[in-house]
Design a protein around this motif. Structure first.
Motif, mmCIF file in Angstrom:
data_model
loop_
_atom_site.group_PDB
_atom_site.id
_atom_site.type_symbol
_atom_site.label_atom_id
_atom_site.label_comp_id
_atom_site.label_asym_id
_atom_site.label_seq_id
_atom_site.Cartn_x
_atom_site.Cartn_y
_atom_site.Cartn_z
ATOM 1 N N ALA A 1 -9.689 -6.098 -4.732
ATOM 2 C CA ALA A 1 -9.108 -5.073 -3.863
ATOM 3 C C ALA A 1 -7.865 -5.606 -3.174
ATOM 4 O O ALA A 1 -7.688 -6.825 -3.040
ATOM 5 C CB ALA A 1 -10.129 -4.617 -2.821
ATOM 6 N N GLN A 2 -7.002 -4.698 -2.744
ATOM 7 C CA GLN A 2 -5.782 -5.060 -2.032
ATOM 8 C C GLN A 2 -5.643 -4.211 -0.774
ATOM 9 O O GLN A 2 -5.617 -2.983 -0.846
ATOM 10 C CB GLN A 2 -4.556 -4.839 -2.919
ATOM 11 C CG GLN A 2 -3.219 -5.068 -2.226
ATOM 12 C CD GLN A 2 -2.957 -6.523 -1.892
ATOM 13 O OE1 GLN A 2 -3.013 -7.390 -2.772
ATOM 14 N NE2 GLN A 2 -2.682 -6.810 -0.632
ATOM 15 N N TYR A 3 -5.587 -4.869 0.364
ATOM 16 C CA TYR A 3 -5.195 -4.188 1.595
ATOM 17 C C TYR A 3 -3.682 -4.058 1.562
ATOM 18 O O TYR A 3 -2.965 -5.034 1.295
ATOM 19 C CB TYR A 3 -5.630 -4.999 2.808
ATOM 20 C CG TYR A 3 -5.095 -4.491 4.130
ATOM 21 C CD1 TYR A 3 -5.432 -3.233 4.611
ATOM 22 C CD2 TYR A 3 -4.233 -5.276 4.902
ATOM 23 C CE1 TYR A 3 -4.942 -2.758 5.817
ATOM 24 C CE2 TYR A 3 -3.745 -4.819 6.124
ATOM 25 C CZ TYR A 3 -4.092 -3.559 6.569
ATOM 26 O OH TYR A 3 -3.596 -3.097 7.761
ATOM 27 N N THR A 4 -3.159 -2.870 1.796
ATOM 28 C CA THR A 4 -1.722 -2.661 1.687
ATOM 29 C C THR A 4 -1.302 -1.500 2.576
ATOM 30 O O THR A 4 -2.125 -0.930 3.306
ATOM 31 C CB THR A 4 -1.316 -2.413 0.223
ATOM 32 O OG1 THR A 4 0.114 -2.420 0.115
ATOM 33 C CG2 THR A 4 -1.863 -1.097 -0.302
ATOM 34 N N VAL A 5 -0.003 -1.175 2.524
ATOM 35 C CA VAL A 5 0.511 -0.062 3.313
ATOM 36 C C VAL A 5 1.218 0.928 2.404
ATOM 37 O O VAL A 5 1.958 0.557 1.496
ATOM 38 C CB VAL A 5 1.473 -0.542 4.429
ATOM 39 C CG1 VAL A 5 0.692 -1.159 5.562
ATOM 40 C CG2 VAL A 5 2.509 -1.526 3.905
ATOM 41 N N LEU A 6 0.965 2.192 2.668
ATOM 42 C CA LEU A 6 1.624 3.304 2.000
ATOM 43 C C LEU A 6 2.893 3.596 2.787
ATOM 44 O O LEU A 6 2.833 3.824 3.996
ATOM 45 C CB LEU A 6 0.678 4.499 1.996
ATOM 46 C CG LEU A 6 0.944 5.695 1.096
ATOM 47 C CD1 LEU A 6 0.903 5.297 -0.367
ATOM 48 C CD2 LEU A 6 -0.094 6.782 1.380
ATOM 49 N N LEU A 7 4.061 3.582 2.114
ATOM 50 C CA LEU A 7 5.335 3.639 2.812
ATOM 51 C C LEU A 7 6.084 4.943 2.604
ATOM 52 O O LEU A 7 5.959 5.589 1.553
ATOM 53 C CB LEU A 7 6.232 2.482 2.350
ATOM 54 C CG LEU A 7 5.741 1.067 2.654
ATOM 55 C CD1 LEU A 7 6.693 0.041 2.058
ATOM 56 C CD2 LEU A 7 5.594 0.858 4.158
ATOM 57 N N ASN A 8 6.898 5.304 3.602
ATOM 58 C CA ASN A 8 7.822 6.417 3.456
ATOM 59 C C ASN A 8 9.209 5.877 3.095
ATOM 60 O O ASN A 8 9.412 4.647 3.082
ATOM 61 C CB ASN A 8 7.846 7.280 4.728
ATOM 62 C CG ASN A 8 8.311 6.516 5.960
ATOM 63 O OD1 ASN A 8 9.141 5.619 5.895
ATOM 64 N ND2 ASN A 8 7.771 6.885 7.124
ATOM 65 N N PRO A 9 10.193 6.732 2.803
ATOM 66 C CA PRO A 9 11.509 6.239 2.373
ATOM 67 C C PRO A 9 12.219 5.371 3.403
ATOM 68 O O PRO A 9 13.115 4.598 3.055
ATOM 69 C CB PRO A 9 12.290 7.540 2.114
ATOM 70 C CG PRO A 9 11.259 8.546 1.761
ATOM 71 C CD PRO A 9 10.087 8.203 2.637
#
Length: 375
Positions: free
Chosen positions: A90-98
């Motif tokens: 699994a990967q903890y990550t962030v969903l990004l905007n432009p």
């Protein structure tokens, strides 16, 4: 679902009635009526740090995505390199905007082999961002052969956390939990029924998160209660995660904060992946250095810095506390706050305004507490 007043409806998880039976104090959280505490914040916190506690986190978003080249299609949406994930990782990550801002912090669990014709992932999101994340994923994957399933209201999610979590949980699980690595996961069998089991959590301790059908989740909760596992609420969870310096979406991070500002640079894999949302802005921040940083503060004395309190330096307001509490583990008041980068050095002394008076706070290394029990 319950009507709390003339205009607001709160959702309830399948474990709501069990929480009522256990005399939980309830609170509104992200549109849900959730347990704030059961036996008390101190007892629940202590159970997780020294023994084992469990949390109903069924309010969180739960998505299954399946289809060809899935991880490649998700790559541009997050800051981390997903193609290095093996099955069961699994990967903890962030969903990004432009703009490089954080739409949400999420965990992506890879359940398939990369490059196969039918890759599969499970994504767990914050409760408050579930619909926003769903819309974002569907918007960017709408022209692809990806099947998106929203399990947010269909499954129970229970977190079992603490140094004795393996011991307490193993009697209900067919698979050998000692063989599951940290941030590993599997499709297992709990009480003879199919279950998704991961060795992840939001407390800074060793532990597991189990996703099952509602009736199985109710049985798990009841059985674990009978074996001495302490039911815990959102109050203890907030203290535990803050001691471990884990960000809370909507307070410590959000659409207008970047992972570099939030101390999450380790999630931004510039060197191993190609173009992704907000990359150019993040590259500029890396080259020019961020203007502000999310720092850890330890109050001198027992005055508690709360969310929204102002931070000062030399009589000038320089920032704001995003999260703050009294740490039972450290017996100190701790907080997170955004301050100018030039004031973010460890050991620097700032001041926090508490009820109209300024009290000293020292910038300290994060996390505030690191568990010796976590694998």
């Amino acid at each position: 679902m319950t009507k709390s007043d003339s205009s607001i409806y709160l959702l309830r998880t399948p474990l709501y009635n069990l929480s009522i039976q256990q005399k939980a104090k309830l609170t509104e959280f992200s549109g849900w009526e959730m347990p704030l505490q059961f036996s008390g914040l101190k007892l629940e916190h202590q159970a997780v740090r020294t023994d084992v506690g469990m949390f109903d986190i069924s309010h969180m978003g739960k998505f299954i995505l399946q289809g060809p080249q899935l991880l490649s299609l998700l790559q541009p949406l997050v800051s981390s390199d997903l193609e290095r994930l093996q099955r069961g990782q699994a990967q903890y990550t962030v969903l990004l905007n432009p703009q490089g801002g954080i739409i949400d912090d999420i965990i992506i669990y890879n359940q398939g082999e990369i490059g196969t014709g039918n890759e599969k992932v499970i994504i767990i999101t914050n409760a408050i961002t579930t619909q926003k994340d769903k819309t974002w994923f569907l918007e960017h994957l709408s022209n692809k052969a990806i099947v998106f399933e929203d399990l947010s209201r269909k499954k129970v999610l229970i977190a079992i956390q603490g140094p004795k979590s393996v011991l307490k949980l193993q009697s209900l699980v067919k698979e050998d939990l000692t063989q599951l690595n940290f941030f590993g996961h599997l499709e297992g069998t709990v009480l003879g029924k199919s279950a998704f089991i991961s060795r992840t959590g939001y407390t800074g301790e060793d532990g597991f998160e189990i996703m099952v059908d509602p009736e199985v989740g109710q049985e798990i909760w009841s059985l674990l209660s009978q074996t001495g596992v302490t039911p815990c609420g959102l109050g203890a969870r907030d203290i535990l995660r803050l001691e471990a310096a884990m960000s809370l979406y909507g307070q410590d991070i959000g659409d207008n904060t970047t992972p570099l500002e939030a101390g999450l640079a380790w999630l931004v894999h510039f060197d191993t992946k190609g173009e992704f949302m907000g990359r150019r802005i993040l590259e500029q921040q890396k080259a020019q250095k961020v203007n502000r940083s999310l720092v850890g503060l330890q109050m001198e004395g027992r005055h508690i810095a709360r969310h929204g309190y102002s931070v000062f330096s030399d009589g000038n307001k320089v920032g704001e506390v995003t999260s703050g509490t009294f740490s039972p583990t450290l017996e100190k008041a701790i907080a997170l706050a955004y301050v100018p980068r030039i004031l973010s050095n460890i050991g620097n002394t700032l001041e926090v305004e508490v009820r109209g008076k300024l009290y000293p706070a020292k910038v300290v290394k994060k996390p505030f507490y690191r568990s010796p029990n976590r694998p």
